[in-house]
Design a protein around this motif. Structure first.
Motif, PDB file in Angstrom:
ATOM      1  N   ALA A 242       0.646  -1.074  -0.090  1.00 15.45           N
ATOM      2  CA  ALA A 242       0.495   0.188  -0.403  1.00 15.45           C
ATOM      3  C   ALA A 242       0.834   1.362   0.107  1.00 15.45           C
ATOM      4  N   TRP A 243       1.894   1.315   0.876  1.00 16.25           N
ATOM      5  CA  TRP A 243       2.638   2.633   1.069  1.00 16.25           C
ATOM      6  C   TRP A 243       3.702   2.109   0.111  1.00 16.25           C
TER       7      TRP A 243
ATOM      8  N   PRO B  82      10.167   3.393   1.003  1.00 13.73           N
ATOM      9  CA  PRO B  82      10.494   4.430   0.723  1.00 13.73           C
ATOM     10  C   PRO B  82      11.253   5.600  -0.021  1.00 13.73           C
ATOM     11  N   SER B  83      12.199   4.586  -1.023  1.00  9.37           N
ATOM     12  CA  SER B  83      12.313   5.234  -2.477  1.00  9.37           C
ATOM     13  C   SER B  83      11.924   5.583  -3.462  1.00  9.37           C
ATOM     14  N   SER B  84      10.782   4.655  -3.254  1.00  6.06           N
ATOM     15  CA  SER B  84      10.000   4.373  -4.788  1.00  6.06           C
ATOM     16  C   SER B  84       8.617   5.710  -4.316  1.00  6.06           C
ATOM     17  N   HIS B  85       8.558   6.325  -3.199  1.00  6.52           N
ATOM     18  CA  HIS B  85       7.927   7.624  -3.501  1.00  6.52           C
ATOM     19  C   HIS B  85       9.000   8.768  -3.326  1.00  6.52           C
ATOM     20  N   ASP B  86       9.635   8.769  -3.402  1.00  8.54           N
ATOM     21  CA  ASP B  86      11.187   9.839  -3.277  1.00  8.54           C
ATOM     22  C   ASP B  86      10.132  11.385  -4.461  1.00  8.54           C
TER      23      ASP B  86
ATOM     24  N   PHE C  38      -2.720  20.906   1.831  1.00  7.73           N
ATOM     25  CA  PHE C  38      -1.622  21.052   1.229  1.00  7.73           C
ATOM     26  C   PHE C  38      -0.802  19.794   0.213  1.00  7.73           C
ATOM     27  N   GLN C  39      -0.386  20.486  -0.605  1.00 10.73           N
ATOM     28  CA  GLN C  39       1.002  19.700  -1.546  1.00 10.73           C
ATOM     29  C   GLN C  39       2.211  19.621  -1.264  1.00 10.73           C
ATOM     30  N   ILE C  40       2.108  18.348  -0.546  1.00  9.11           N
ATOM     31  CA  ILE C  40       3.470  18.175  -0.178  1.00  9.11           C
ATOM     32  C   ILE C  40       4.671  17.259  -1.071  1.00  9.11           C
TER      33      ILE C  40
ATOM     34  N   LEU D 292      -1.853  11.428   2.523  1.00 10.06           N
ATOM     35  CA  LEU D 292      -2.386  10.258   2.156  1.00 10.06           C
ATOM     36  C   LEU D 292      -1.893   9.929   1.526  1.00 10.06           C
ATOM     37  N   PRO D 293      -1.915   8.257   1.096  1.00  7.64           N
ATOM     38  CA  PRO D 293      -1.378   7.606   0.099  1.00  7.64           C
ATOM     39  C   PRO D 293      -1.926   7.472  -1.577  1.00  7.64           C
ATOM     40  N   ALA D 294      -1.107   7.898  -2.130  1.00  5.40           N
ATOM     41  CA  ALA D 294      -1.054   7.670  -3.820  1.00  5.40           C
ATOM     42  C   ALA D 294      -2.683   7.312  -4.369  1.00  5.40           C
ATOM     43  N   GLY D 295      -3.151   8.295  -4.821  1.00  5.71           N
ATOM     44  CA  GLY D 295      -4.396   7.418  -5.448  1.00  5.71           C
ATOM     45  C   GLY D 295      -5.470   7.940  -4.186  1.00  5.71           C
TER      46      GLY D 295
END
Length: 175
Positions: A34-35, A38-42, A55-57, A164-167
């Motif tokens: 689900a998450w 970490p490096s895949s979301h950098d 906010f867009q983070i 919030l997670p992607a999507g």
């Protein structure tokens, strides 16, 4: 032919422990999927609600992106920020080297509770640049445009909602 003695409780206990370990492993796998790593979301963008505002983070999850931070970038818009995600909770300190605009620096613990903040931290104009440490251990550090913390208001002890997670999108702030 010899056999080892077994107690009547060893098999159910072993089975229970095995099932518990399998369940825990399955839950960790689902959380990882689900998450993600970490490096895949950098550099990924996430929505985060602060004080009732969306906010867009941008996520900084690798050592190199956390080191680079907001260096050599244009100023943040009023609804933007950068979230530094660390693998552990520890003392943290940030500086403003090569950042051309003032920011608020929020230090958060593992439970997303604000443990320390520096407001309207100015850009560093000459070396050596001063550091802005947290007075308590932090796992997450959130950088926002200067004045955001006092406008919302955000103060030590405030518990924030993680991004919030992607999507996943929400039309209104989480309760």
């Amino acid at each position: 032919m010899s056999s080892s003695p077994r107690t009547s409780t060893s098999r159910p206990l072993t089975t229970t422990l095995l099932l518990g370990a399998l369940l825990l492993g399955a839950l960790l796998l689902v959380a990882w999927l689900a998450w993600g790593t970490p490096s895949s979301h950098d550099g990924a963008q996430r929505a985060m609600w602060l004080g009732g505002e969306r906010f867009q983070i941008e996520l900084a999850t690798t050592p190199s992106s956390r080191l680079r931070g907001l260096m050599h970038r244009p100023p943040l818009a009023s609804n933007q920020g950068m979230l530094f995600i660390y693998p552990d909770q520890a003392p943290r300190s940030f500086w403003m080297k090569n950042v051309s605009f003032a920011i608020d620096i929020l230090y958060l613990d593992t439970d997303w509770r604000l443990v320390h903040l520096h407001e309207a931290v100015p850009p560093c104009r000459s070396d050596p640049c001063p550091g802005y440490p947290s007075h308590e251990a932090a796992r997450y550090v959130l950088e926002l445009p200067a004045g955001t913390a006092s406008r919302l208001p955000l103060e030590p002890g405030t518990r924030l909602h993680p991004p919030l997670p992607a999507g996943v999108t929400k039309k209104k702030a989480p309760e």
